[in-house]
Scaffold this active site. Sequence first.
Site, PDB file in Angstrom:
ATOM      1  N   ASP A 230       0.834  -1.200   0.000  1.00  0.00           N
ATOM      2  CA  ASP A 230       0.000   0.000   0.000  1.00  0.00           C
ATOM      3  C   ASP A 230       0.874   1.258   0.000  1.00  0.00           C
ATOM      4  OD1 ASP A 230      -2.721   1.101   0.386  1.00  0.00           O
ATOM      5  OD2 ASP A 230      -1.895   1.865   2.254  1.00  0.00           O
TER       6      ASP A 230
ATOM      7  N   GLU B 223       1.684  -0.398  -5.093  1.00  0.00           N
ATOM      8  CA  GLU B 223       0.706   0.637  -5.402  1.00  0.00           C
ATOM      9  C   GLU B 223       1.462   1.964  -5.355  1.00  0.00           C
ATOM     10  OE1 GLU B 223      -3.222   2.981  -3.818  1.00  0.00           O
ATOM     11  OE2 GLU B 223      -1.559   2.459  -2.533  1.00  0.00           O
TER      12      GLU B 223
HETATM   13  C1  GLC Z   1      -4.270   3.056  -0.681  1.00  0.00           C
HETATM   14  C2  GLC Z   1      -5.498   2.195  -0.562  1.00  0.00           C
HETATM   15  C3  GLC Z   1      -6.634   3.051  -0.092  1.00  0.00           C
HETATM   16  C4  GLC Z   1      -6.279   3.621   1.266  1.00  0.00           C
HETATM   17  C5  GLC Z   1      -4.958   4.364   1.214  1.00  0.00           C
HETATM   18  C6  GLC Z   1      -4.431   4.664   2.581  1.00  0.00           C
HETATM   19  O1  GLC Z   1      -4.385   4.026  -1.639  1.00  0.00           O
HETATM   20  O2  GLC Z   1      -5.763   1.579  -1.796  1.00  0.00           O
HETATM   21  O3  GLC Z   1      -7.837   2.337  -0.035  1.00  0.00           O
HETATM   22  O4  GLC Z   1      -7.277   4.502   1.680  1.00  0.00           O
HETATM   23  O5  GLC Z   1      -3.970   3.599   0.573  1.00  0.00           O
HETATM   24  O6  GLC Z   1      -3.957   3.503   3.199  1.00  0.00           O
END
Ligand code: GLC
Length: 553
Positions: A214, A275
Amino acid sequence: MNRPESIQTEQSSSAAWWRRAVVYQVYIRSFADGDGDGTGDLAGLRARLDHLVELGIDAVWVNPWYPSPLADGGYDVVDHRDIHPDFGTLAGADALIAEVHDRGLRILIDLVPNHTSIEHPWFQAALGAGPGSPERQRYIFRNGRGPDGDEPPTNWRAVFGGSAWTRVDDGQWYLHIFDTSQPDLNWQHPEVRDEFDDIFRFWLDRGVDGFRIDVAHGMIKDLSFPDVAVDRLDERGQRTPDGSHPHWDRDELHVLIRRWRAVLDDYDDRMMVAEANVHPDRLPLYVRPGEYHQSFNFDLLKADWSADDFRSIIDGAASRAAAIGAASTWVLSNHDIVRHATRYGLPPGTDYERWLLDGPHEVLDAEAGARRARAAVMVTLALPGSAYIYQGDELGLPEVWDLPIEVLEDPTWERSNHTVKGRDGCRVPIPWAKDGPSFGFGPGPAWLAQPPIFGDLSVEAQDGDPSSTLNLYRTAISLRRDLFRRDEELEILDLGTDVLAFRRGSGATVVVNMGSAPLPAADLPADEIVLSSEPLIDTDLPPDTSIWFAPPA
Ligand code: GLC
């Protein structure tokens, strides 16, 4: 270690399973409720694994399942080595991992290293220990600016709205680039680094096949705390293309990535996908040898239904991937964005976040959106690399854009002062049956009520219908193995401005009519049609329709 022989053998010989995998994203709260409390859970997921096998996917990625107050849907973690009691137990997770492997599938879990929950024992200790204490060093506490220190230390903005700093009772401020309930860890602190090595190993030892990391572009902050120069903010007040932002995408991050990778490399054939929401030119840095195995490519999440846009995104991603030897990843929807069946039904250029709240809602052409969503998955499944499917995509679920504001749970709603509705509309529980209090999601009502249309879109309603979206996904995923998975070759073809067309190394061709007029049969390849996203009228290719052609005989 919980890994069956068949997977071990294949892993040691395989050319990286994840490079061509179809990965199915399970948003655990909303997938299936096994214990009847209205919330999805491990028991529900375990009971529905056959759905995933029938779909033909290769791996499951499960969104955060840890103990958490769920202030941000579980991305606010209290204990990285346990399971939220609403979702099940650690023994249940072990059983799930074993059952996934028994079916020949793999499992990725979501790791959240940038921040914890405010309820995490480390943060509670930091609050109790006070300014200057070693406990505060694990997070990012600062004194404020102004004569009384009552102004935030910097002008940094939180992703969900407002300042990225919150003041505590003794007057210091802590940093949170997301919600105030998600304090950022201090990754310059050796204890934080060691702790996460151990968390990786905890789950690798239990047999997970990898991690979705994440906010992979967060973690490292410029601890000299400069303000963000106004002229370097993008439209959301975030990120720069050159690595010079004080808290996004900093070069020092890559030391951490290499460290994690070394941990994973102690195990057989595990992977991690980033991500990393960064400028496209910076994305390749994350997948250099010795770093992430993959990084999500979010370009299609932002693209309109336009052949030009799709072509340039595909071309760009494929050449970047080829240049560094990494595999592409294709994503049409996830738990953070308006579902693509709805996005594609909106006029080009629509700001989806604004549209959810402000409309005008009558511009939505839901039928066109549904058709285009079917055509779009025949693009992502035919491209080189791996394809990520978000739960419910296979049912053609639309965004539930009309959720009443009283039920909204996404912190975005509050933090934006009720100007951004947030992501609940793509997180509505999955309909498994035509009727029932939650359309088969569980025995009783779901934590977020589904609209009546979900009955007709349920797995039960679509299962036996050969023309359903569900069966299109099943057929496409199964054909993909032979037609598209063996190589990375891709040649874009020119069949007109409104047509996306490409040929793969197997000789199979994909043609998508993204314009408003039918494409005459004479302009199409003469090869055998193996799949089309809509029934074909005569032999012309109707608008919003994809065809896969077999390799020439
Ligand atoms: C990422 C996740 C999202 C979350 C954010 C903070 O972007 O996909 O759902 O709110 O991280 O952890």
